[in-house]
Design a protein around this motif. Structure first.
Motif, PDB file in Angstrom:
ATOM      1  N   LYS A  10       0.672  -1.150   0.055  1.00 36.46           N
ATOM      2  CA  LYS A  10       0.084   0.057  -0.029  1.00 36.46           C
ATOM      3  C   LYS A  10       0.930   1.236  -0.002  1.00 36.46           C
ATOM      4  O   LYS A  10       2.001   1.192  -0.545  1.00 36.46           O
ATOM      5  CB  LYS A  10      -0.969  -0.134   1.358  1.00 36.46           C
ATOM      6  N   ASP A  11       0.574   2.212   0.718  1.00 39.77           N
ATOM      7  CA  ASP A  11       1.689   3.354   0.885  1.00 39.77           C
ATOM      8  C   ASP A  11       1.944   3.260   2.238  1.00 39.77           C
ATOM      9  O   ASP A  11       2.682   4.529   2.818  1.00 39.77           O
ATOM     10  CB  ASP A  11       0.376   4.915   0.682  1.00 39.77           C
ATOM     11  N   ILE A  12       2.332   2.300   2.844  1.00 38.99           N
ATOM     12  CA  ILE A  12       2.825   1.893   3.963  1.00 38.99           C
ATOM     13  C   ILE A  12       4.290   1.606   4.031  1.00 38.99           C
ATOM     14  O   ILE A  12       5.228   2.392   4.843  1.00 38.99           O
ATOM     15  CB  ILE A  12       1.897   0.967   4.856  1.00 38.99           C
ATOM     16  N   LEU A  13       4.554   0.732   3.127  1.00 47.45           N
ATOM     17  CA  LEU A  13       5.945   0.146   3.203  1.00 47.45           C
ATOM     18  C   LEU A  13       6.548   0.371   1.725  1.00 47.45           C
ATOM     19  O   LEU A  13       5.784  -0.052   0.785  1.00 47.45           O
ATOM     20  CB  LEU A  13       6.043  -1.278   3.542  1.00 47.45           C
ATOM     21  N   ASP A  14       7.721   0.748   1.668  1.00 47.79           N
ATOM     22  CA  ASP A  14       8.587   0.711   0.523  1.00 47.79           C
ATOM     23  C   ASP A  14       9.935   0.536   0.879  1.00 47.79           C
ATOM     24  O   ASP A  14      10.649   1.185   1.051  1.00 47.79           O
ATOM     25  CB  ASP A  14       8.339   2.192  -0.299  1.00 47.79           C
ATOM     26  N   ILE A  15      10.668  -0.773   0.816  1.00 44.44           N
ATOM     27  CA  ILE A  15      11.779  -1.288   1.167  1.00 44.44           C
ATOM     28  C   ILE A  15      12.485  -1.988   0.085  1.00 44.44           C
ATOM     29  O   ILE A  15      11.996  -2.830  -0.553  1.00 44.44           O
ATOM     30  CB  ILE A  15      11.564  -2.173   2.532  1.00 44.44           C
ATOM     31  N   ASN A  16      13.732  -1.279  -0.091  1.00 48.56           N
ATOM     32  CA  ASN A  16      14.553  -1.847  -1.189  1.00 48.56           C
ATOM     33  C   ASN A  16      14.974  -3.351  -0.933  1.00 48.56           C
ATOM     34  O   ASN A  16      15.032  -4.261  -1.798  1.00 48.56           O
ATOM     35  CB  ASN A  16      15.531  -0.950  -1.670  1.00 48.56           C
ATOM     36  N   ILE A  17      15.853  -3.292   0.304  1.00 47.81           N
ATOM     37  CA  ILE A  17      16.715  -4.365   0.857  1.00 47.81           C
ATOM     38  C   ILE A  17      16.855  -4.322   2.199  1.00 47.81           C
ATOM     39  O   ILE A  17      16.964  -3.314   2.598  1.00 47.81           O
ATOM     40  CB  ILE A  17      17.915  -4.536  -0.002  1.00 47.81           C
ATOM     41  N   LEU A  18      16.661  -5.454   2.600  1.00 47.87           N
ATOM     42  CA  LEU A  18      16.759  -5.859   4.287  1.00 47.87           C
ATOM     43  C   LEU A  18      17.128  -7.241   4.651  1.00 47.87           C
ATOM     44  O   LEU A  18      16.282  -8.062   4.042  1.00 47.87           O
ATOM     45  CB  LEU A  18      15.541  -5.128   5.114  1.00 47.87           C
ATOM     46  N   GLU A  19      18.075  -7.222   5.088  1.00 46.16           N
ATOM     47  CA  GLU A  19      18.371  -8.963   5.661  1.00 46.16           C
ATOM     48  C   GLU A  19      18.483  -8.921   7.249  1.00 46.16           C
ATOM     49  O   GLU A  19      19.227  -8.202   7.891  1.00 46.16           O
ATOM     50  CB  GLU A  19      19.489  -9.304   5.069  1.00 46.16           C
ATOM     51  N   LEU A  20      17.790  -9.941   7.708  1.00 45.47           N
ATOM     52  CA  LEU A  20      17.724 -10.069   9.089  1.00 45.47           C
ATOM     53  C   LEU A  20      18.503 -11.428   9.501  1.00 45.47           C
ATOM     54  O   LEU A  20      17.868 -12.517   9.174  1.00 45.47           O
ATOM     55  CB  LEU A  20      16.453 -10.026   9.812  1.00 45.47           C
ATOM     56  N   GLU A  21      19.568 -11.570  10.254  1.00 44.54           N
ATOM     57  CA  GLU A  21      20.186 -12.848  10.253  1.00 44.54           C
ATOM     58  C   GLU A  21      19.625 -13.660  11.626  1.00 44.54           C
ATOM     59  O   GLU A  21      18.792 -12.900  12.325  1.00 44.54           O
ATOM     60  CB  GLU A  21      21.699 -12.676  10.556  1.00 44.54           C
ATOM     61  N   SER A  22      19.828 -14.678  11.558  1.00 44.45           N
ATOM     62  CA  SER A  22      19.329 -15.666  12.808  1.00 44.45           C
ATOM     63  C   SER A  22      20.136 -15.363  13.836  1.00 44.45           C
ATOM     64  O   SER A  22      21.078 -14.991  13.964  1.00 44.45           O
ATOM     65  CB  SER A  22      19.244 -17.243  12.347  1.00 44.45           C
ATOM     66  N   GLY A  23      19.268 -15.728  15.122  1.00 48.28           N
ATOM     67  CA  GLY A  23      20.299 -15.883  16.387  1.00 48.28           C
ATOM     68  C   GLY A  23      20.212 -14.336  16.920  1.00 48.28           C
ATOM     69  O   GLY A  23      21.081 -14.440  17.959  1.00 48.28           O
ATOM     70  N   LYS A  24      19.300 -13.280  16.655  1.00 46.41           N
ATOM     71  CA  LYS A  24      19.862 -12.072  17.085  1.00 46.41           C
ATOM     72  C   LYS A  24      18.293 -11.376  17.532  1.00 46.41           C
ATOM     73  O   LYS A  24      17.333 -11.920  17.119  1.00 46.41           O
ATOM     74  CB  LYS A  24      20.163 -11.072  16.180  1.00 46.41           C
ATOM     75  N   VAL A  25      18.478 -10.487  18.482  1.00 43.31           N
ATOM     76  CA  VAL A  25      17.123  -9.619  18.897  1.00 43.31           C
ATOM     77  C   VAL A  25      17.131  -8.464  18.274  1.00 43.31           C
ATOM     78  O   VAL A  25      18.303  -7.729  18.230  1.00 43.31           O
ATOM     79  CB  VAL A  25      17.191  -9.470  20.183  1.00 43.31           C
ATOM     80  N   PHE A  26      16.148  -8.052  17.266  1.00 43.26           N
ATOM     81  CA  PHE A  26      16.166  -6.883  16.362  1.00 43.26           C
ATOM     82  C   PHE A  26      14.829  -6.055  16.983  1.00 43.26           C
ATOM     83  O   PHE A  26      13.901  -6.724  17.497  1.00 43.26           O
ATOM     84  CB  PHE A  26      15.735  -7.386  14.943  1.00 43.26           C
ATOM     85  N   CYS A  27      15.095  -4.745  16.819  1.00 44.49           N
ATOM     86  CA  CYS A  27      14.116  -4.027  17.232  1.00 44.49           C
ATOM     87  C   CYS A  27      13.710  -2.952  16.085  1.00 44.49           C
ATOM     88  O   CYS A  27      14.637  -2.263  15.456  1.00 44.49           O
ATOM     89  CB  CYS A  27      14.362  -3.021  18.514  1.00 44.49           C
ATOM     90  N   LEU A  28      12.497  -2.788  15.733  1.00 40.18           N
ATOM     91  CA  LEU A  28      11.967  -1.846  14.785  1.00 40.18           C
ATOM     92  C   LEU A  28      11.501  -0.725  15.405  1.00 40.18           C
ATOM     93  O   LEU A  28      10.566  -1.051  16.344  1.00 40.18           O
ATOM     94  CB  LEU A  28      10.803  -2.577  13.978  1.00 40.18           C
ATOM     95  N   PHE A  29      12.024   0.176  15.095  1.00 41.79           N
ATOM     96  CA  PHE A  29      12.046   1.454  15.933  1.00 41.79           C
ATOM     97  C   PHE A  29      11.558   2.614  15.061  1.00 41.79           C
ATOM     98  O   PHE A  29      12.253   2.962  13.955  1.00 41.79           O
ATOM     99  CB  PHE A  29      13.216   1.833  16.759  1.00 41.79           C
ATOM    100  N   GLY A  30      10.344   3.468  15.458  1.00 45.61           N
ATOM    101  CA  GLY A  30       9.996   4.339  14.519  1.00 45.61           C
ATOM    102  C   GLY A  30       8.709   5.059  15.031  1.00 45.61           C
ATOM    103  O   GLY A  30       8.180   4.562  16.011  1.00 45.61           O
ATOM    104  N   GLU A  31       8.222   5.879  14.333  1.00 45.75           N
ATOM    105  CA  GLU A  31       6.942   6.684  14.906  1.00 45.75           C
ATOM    106  C   GLU A  31       5.793   5.774  14.623  1.00 45.75           C
ATOM    107  O   GLU A  31       5.811   5.086  13.765  1.00 45.75           O
ATOM    108  CB  GLU A  31       6.918   8.147  14.371  1.00 45.75           C
ATOM    109  N   SER A  32       4.665   6.092  15.195  1.00 47.49           N
ATOM    110  CA  SER A  32       3.491   5.676  14.897  1.00 47.49           C
ATOM    111  C   SER A  32       3.232   5.680  13.671  1.00 47.49           C
ATOM    112  O   SER A  32       3.239   6.818  12.981  1.00 47.49           O
ATOM    113  CB  SER A  32       2.304   6.178  15.832  1.00 47.49           C
TER     114      SER A  32
END
Length: 213
Positions: A10-32
């Motif tokens: 929709k008009d919410i997400l537009d991500i070219n590239i992103l990789e998340l490796e295993s075995g880690k704690v990730f935090c998605l941080f941003g405004e509402s």
């Protein structure tokens, strides 16, 4: 673990590239409204991108059985799901869904103690307070022993002291078992304290840009 290429939703997400490796704690941080919760739901197969590819363990999520995916990639939403029945029933619900062996009453009682939820297993779960229900849902997903935990504001109904106890216990166990966590939070303190890597939504939504802690 997860790979994104040219994702649009929709008009919410537009991500070219992103990789998340295993075995880690990730935090998605941003405004509402920055798409954090939407991205979690895409990782869980609850939402399908309009364009692009999202892979889990090199496989396109759209080609995976959603039920099998959700046994490995467990989501805990902002509003905890509590089923009719006892505290015991609710703790076992995830294991029953995933087809895993049930745990003993002693193990469940021990887990409740770790989560500072001093309730009997036979108590009516629907009568718990919001914070108690959130900890109960936390316990349910922990027992599932999933590969990936998607957590959307998992401690929003907890006071600061209880939040610290729950998150300390959760992250300690996750790291011990080399599991992967992708967590949404509005709290900079939580993100800095518990994550191995903070992903700033305002950066990944333009081009490539991930901040490493």
């Amino acid at each position: 673990m997860f790979e994104i290429q040219n994702l649009k939703y929709k008009d919410i997400l537009d991500i070219n590239i992103l990789e998340l490796e295993s075995g880690k704690v990730f935090c998605l941080f941003g405004e509402s409204g920055s798409g954090k919760s939407t991205l979690l739901k895409i990782f869980n197969g609850m939402l399908t991108p309009d364009e692009g590819v999202v892979r889990y363990k090199k496989e396109k999520i759209t080609q995976l059985d959603p039920v099998e995916l959700r046994k490995e990639v467990v989501m805990l939403g902002q509003d905890p799901v509590v089923f009719e029945g006892t505290v015991r029933d609710n703790l076992l619900a995830g294991l029953r869904f995933s087809g895993e062996n049930e745990v003993t009453d002693q193990e469940m009682s021990s887990l409740l103690k770790e989560l500072h939820l001093e309730k009997e297993l036979d108590e009516d779960a629907t009568k718990l307070s919001g914070g108690e229900q959130q900890r109960l849902a936390f316990g349910r997903v922990l027992l599932m022993n999933a590969n990936v935990y998607l957590m959307d504001e998992p401690t929003s109904a907890l006071d600061e002291g209880t939040e610290t106890v729950v998150m300390d216990y959760f992250t300690k166990n996750i790291k011990k078992q080399n599991k992967t966590v992708i967590m949404v939070t509005h709290s900079k303190e939580i993100s800095e304290k518990y994550s191995d890597r903070i992903i700033y939504m305002d950066e990944i939504l333009t081009k490539v840009g991930v901040h490493h802690e």
